[in-house]
Scaffold this motif. Structure first.
Motif, PDB file in Angstrom:
ATOM      1  N   CYS A   1       0.860  -1.188   0.000  1.00 57.36           N
ATOM      2  CA  CYS A   1       0.000   0.000   0.000  1.00 57.36           C
ATOM      3  C   CYS A   1       0.894   1.236   0.000  1.00 57.36           C
ATOM      4  O   CYS A   1       1.857   1.299   0.765  1.00 57.36           O
ATOM      5  N   ALA A   2       0.569   2.200  -0.834  1.00 61.70           N
ATOM      6  CA  ALA A   2       1.340   3.435  -0.900  1.00 61.70           C
ATOM      7  C   ALA A   2       0.387   4.618  -0.974  1.00 61.70           C
ATOM      8  O   ALA A   2      -0.412   4.721  -1.904  1.00 61.70           O
ATOM      9  N   GLY A   3       0.438   5.477   0.035  1.00 55.75           N
ATOM     10  CA  GLY A   3      -0.365   6.684   0.046  1.00 55.75           C
ATOM     11  C   GLY A   3      -1.863   6.436   0.022  1.00 55.75           C
ATOM     12  O   GLY A   3      -2.623   7.268  -0.484  1.00 55.75           O
ATOM     13  N   LEU A   4      -2.313   5.330   0.601  1.00 56.88           N
ATOM     14  CA  LEU A   4      -3.736   4.989   0.574  1.00 56.88           C
ATOM     15  C   LEU A   4      -4.531   5.948   1.460  1.00 56.88           C
ATOM     16  O   LEU A   4      -4.225   6.116   2.648  1.00 56.88           O
ATOM     17  N   VAL A   5      -5.537   6.551   0.875  1.00 54.42           N
ATOM     18  CA  VAL A   5      -6.437   7.451   1.610  1.00 54.42           C
ATOM     19  C   VAL A   5      -7.869   7.009   1.346  1.00 54.42           C
ATOM     20  O   VAL A   5      -8.249   6.762   0.196  1.00 54.42           O
ATOM     21  N   TYR A   6      -8.656   6.920   2.415  1.00 57.46           N
ATOM     22  CA  TYR A   6     -10.081   6.608   2.258  1.00 57.46           C
ATOM     23  C   TYR A   6     -10.862   7.382   3.309  1.00 57.46           C
ATOM     24  O   TYR A   6     -10.544   7.332   4.506  1.00 57.46           O
ATOM     25  N   ALA A   7     -11.888   8.074   2.850  1.00 54.94           N
ATOM     26  CA  ALA A   7     -12.702   8.888   3.751  1.00 54.94           C
ATOM     27  C   ALA A   7     -14.167   8.516   3.613  1.00 54.94           C
ATOM     28  O   ALA A   7     -14.652   8.179   2.527  1.00 54.94           O
ATOM     29  N   PHE A   8     -14.882   8.592   4.739  1.00 52.01           N
ATOM     30  CA  PHE A   8     -16.326   8.448   4.762  1.00 52.01           C
ATOM     31  C   PHE A   8     -16.893   9.836   5.077  1.00 52.01           C
ATOM     32  O   PHE A   8     -16.898  10.262   6.234  1.00 52.01           O
ATOM     33  N   GLY A   9     -17.308  10.535   4.039  1.00 47.87           N
ATOM     34  CA  GLY A   9     -17.771  11.899   4.234  1.00 47.87           C
ATOM     35  C   GLY A   9     -16.634  12.780   4.722  1.00 47.87           C
ATOM     36  O   GLY A   9     -15.575  12.869   4.091  1.00 47.87           O
ATOM     37  N   GLU A  10     -16.827  13.391   5.872  1.00 51.68           N
ATOM     38  CA  GLU A  10     -15.812  14.279   6.443  1.00 51.68           C
ATOM     39  C   GLU A  10     -14.798  13.529   7.299  1.00 51.68           C
ATOM     40  O   GLU A  10     -13.829  14.116   7.771  1.00 51.68           O
ATOM     41  N   THR A  11     -15.023  12.246   7.505  1.00 50.41           N
ATOM     42  CA  THR A  11     -14.137  11.451   8.362  1.00 50.41           C
ATOM     43  C   THR A  11     -13.133  10.684   7.526  1.00 50.41           C
ATOM     44  O   THR A  11     -13.515   9.862   6.679  1.00 50.41           O
ATOM     45  N   THR A  12     -11.852  10.934   7.751  1.00 48.67           N
ATOM     46  CA  THR A  12     -10.796  10.217   7.047  1.00 48.67           C
ATOM     47  C   THR A  12     -10.431   8.975   7.845  1.00 48.67           C
ATOM     48  O   THR A  12      -9.856   9.065   8.933  1.00 48.67           O
ATOM     49  N   ALA A  13     -10.770   7.810   7.322  1.00 47.16           N
ATOM     50  CA  ALA A  13     -10.516   6.555   8.026  1.00 47.16           C
ATOM     51  C   ALA A  13      -9.083   6.075   7.828  1.00 47.16           C
ATOM     52  O   ALA A  13      -8.456   5.555   8.746  1.00 47.16           O
ATOM     53  N   VAL A  14      -8.574   6.206   6.592  1.00 51.91           N
ATOM     54  CA  VAL A  14      -7.195   5.828   6.271  1.00 51.91           C
ATOM     55  C   VAL A  14      -6.525   7.053   5.677  1.00 51.91           C
ATOM     56  O   VAL A  14      -7.031   7.647   4.723  1.00 51.91           O
ATOM     57  N   ASP A  15      -5.403   7.444   6.251  1.00 51.28           N
ATOM     58  CA  ASP A  15      -4.806   8.743   5.936  1.00 51.28           C
ATOM     59  C   ASP A  15      -3.361   8.587   5.461  1.00 51.28           C
ATOM     60  O   ASP A  15      -2.412   8.717   6.226  1.00 51.28           O
ATOM     61  N   GLY A  16      -3.186   8.266   4.172  1.00 48.05           N
ATOM     62  CA  GLY A  16      -1.837   8.148   3.621  1.00 48.05           C
ATOM     63  C   GLY A  16      -1.112   6.907   4.101  1.00 48.05           C
ATOM     64  O   GLY A  16       0.065   6.975   4.486  1.00 48.05           O
ATOM     65  N   LEU A  17      -1.785   5.762   4.061  1.00 52.83           N
ATOM     66  CA  LEU A  17      -1.206   4.518   4.571  1.00 52.83           C
ATOM     67  C   LEU A  17      -0.132   3.971   3.637  1.00 52.83           C
ATOM     68  O   LEU A  17      -0.358   3.770   2.451  1.00 52.83           O
ATOM     69  N   ASP A  18       1.044   3.740   4.184  1.00 53.59           N
ATOM     70  CA  ASP A  18       2.133   3.055   3.498  1.00 53.59           C
ATOM     71  C   ASP A  18       2.402   1.760   4.242  1.00 53.59           C
ATOM     72  O   ASP A  18       2.659   1.774   5.451  1.00 53.59           O
ATOM     73  N   LEU A  19       2.347   0.644   3.537  1.00 54.63           N
ATOM     74  CA  LEU A  19       2.453  -0.653   4.203  1.00 54.63           C
ATOM     75  C   LEU A  19       2.924  -1.711   3.228  1.00 54.63           C
ATOM     76  O   LEU A  19       2.498  -1.732   2.077  1.00 54.63           O
ATOM     77  N   SER A  20       3.814  -2.589   3.687  1.00 53.77           N
ATOM     78  CA  SER A  20       4.261  -3.728   2.885  1.00 53.77           C
ATOM     79  C   SER A  20       4.197  -4.989   3.734  1.00 53.77           C
ATOM     80  O   SER A  20       4.666  -5.002   4.875  1.00 53.77           O
ATOM     81  N   VAL A  21       3.610  -6.036   3.163  1.00 57.72           N
ATOM     82  CA  VAL A  21       3.544  -7.342   3.821  1.00 57.72           C
ATOM     83  C   VAL A  21       4.359  -8.309   2.984  1.00 57.72           C
ATOM     84  O   VAL A  21       4.109  -8.468   1.784  1.00 57.72           O
ATOM     85  N   HIS A  22       5.348  -8.944   3.601  1.00 59.95           N
ATOM     86  CA  HIS A  22       6.238  -9.837   2.872  1.00 59.95           C
ATOM     87  C   HIS A  22       5.561 -11.171   2.564  1.00 59.95           C
ATOM     88  O   HIS A  22       4.744 -11.671   3.353  1.00 59.95           O
TER      89      HIS A  22
END
Length: 306
Positions: free
Chosen positions: A38-59
């Protein structure tokens, strides 16, 4: 009944792009490809940002724990990875496949056990797993063998022809694990897999997960609020808070890091992973996260399972 949504076709989905013609086997064979990226993942529900620039790697091949308080964004991130939610901003890949442009290729690689119950109490254990084999489009000629293998993997062969409503809480969760395993997934995603279970049942579920992982080499991505589980079973963990990863490493690395910052406890003991969790979340727990329906759903799940 809630069906596993990661399998089967989508009649409204547009034709896959040319890049999806690359076979799943080729992507998996690429040793340099992360299981999840995941790189720079952003997800919002209306005015609420649930995921804010998520960077993640799973080997590939590891057991990865995604931890955090309620409202941290874990389940939203999981739903983006499983293609249940679109990715409006950023990038998510599963074994090199883009979850936006190659949804079906991603789904073929996944097994998913959600928080909410996905087994049908009115069906037998075998019928539940057969249903998921059909949803996952397991070839008809392989279906019976795959169902038997999945049931055997979670030690439910003897109870396979009993109605699921007669199962104990631990057996129900193992049945849901069999449902996710019937497609022989490369990536198994578990959202609170032992919620509401007693310690013995929790251990049993993890023993079966680890046995399948040892036999197949699959990657496991799990969310849990049980810090002892994460400490014992996860190769690495990421602690999320307010939509971002705040700490990442092996459980031992995170405990040692907190110990170095705060000093060891009595008798030189290291902090626990729960101490690390509290240190990351602190007093900044989001009192506004979730809503009544979220609480009701979780409590209903815990009540029915345990």
């Amino acid at each position: 009944m809630t069906r596993n949504p990661t399998g089967g076709g989508d009649p409204t989905e547009e034709t896959d792009t040319d890049s999806e013609t690359e076979t799943v086997a080729t992507a998996v064979a690429d040793a340099g490809t992360e299981a999840v990226s995941c790189a720079g993942l952003v997800y919002a529900f209306g005015e609420t940002t649930a995921v804010d620039g998520l960077d993640l790697s799973v080997h590939d091949g590891e057991v990865f724990g995604l931890l955090g308080p309620n409202g941290a964004g874990k389940t939203t991130a999981i739903r983006c990875i499983t293609t249940l939610l679109p990715v409006p901003t950023g990038m998510v890949r599963v074994f090199g496949h883009d979850t936006t442009r190659e949804r079906m290729a991603v789904r073929r690689l996944l097994g998913y056990v959600p928080q909410q119950l996905s087994a049908d109490a009115g069906l037998t254990g075998r019928e539940n797993v057969v249903l998921f084999a059909r949803v996952f489009d397991v070839p008809r000629k392989e279906r019976a063998a795959r169902v038997e293998q999945a049931l055997a993997a979670v030690d439910l062969t003897d109870a396979a022809d009993r109605l699921a409503k007669t199962y104990s809480g631990g057996m129900v969760r193992r049945l849901e694990l069999a449902q996710a395993l019937v497609s022989a997934p490369r990536l198994l995603i578990l959202d609170e897999p032992t919620i509401g279970l007693d310690p013995i049942a929790r251990t049993s579920v993890w023993e079966h997960i680890n046995a399948v992982r040892a036999a197949t080499g699959m990657t496991v991505l799990v969310t849990t609020h049980y810090m002892d589980e994460a400490d014992q079973y996860c190769d690495r963990v990421a602690l999320m808070h307010r939509g971002r990863v705040r700490a990442l490493g092996t459980p031992d690395e995170l405990r040692r890091g907190l110990g170095e910052r705060r000093g060891a406890g009595k008798n030189g003991e290291l902090p626990t992973l729960e101490d690390v969790f509290r240190d990351i979340a602190g007093s900044g727990l989001d009192e506004q996260s979730g809503d009544f329906s979220d609480v009701r759903s979780t409590r209903r799940t815990a009540s029915r399972v345990g």
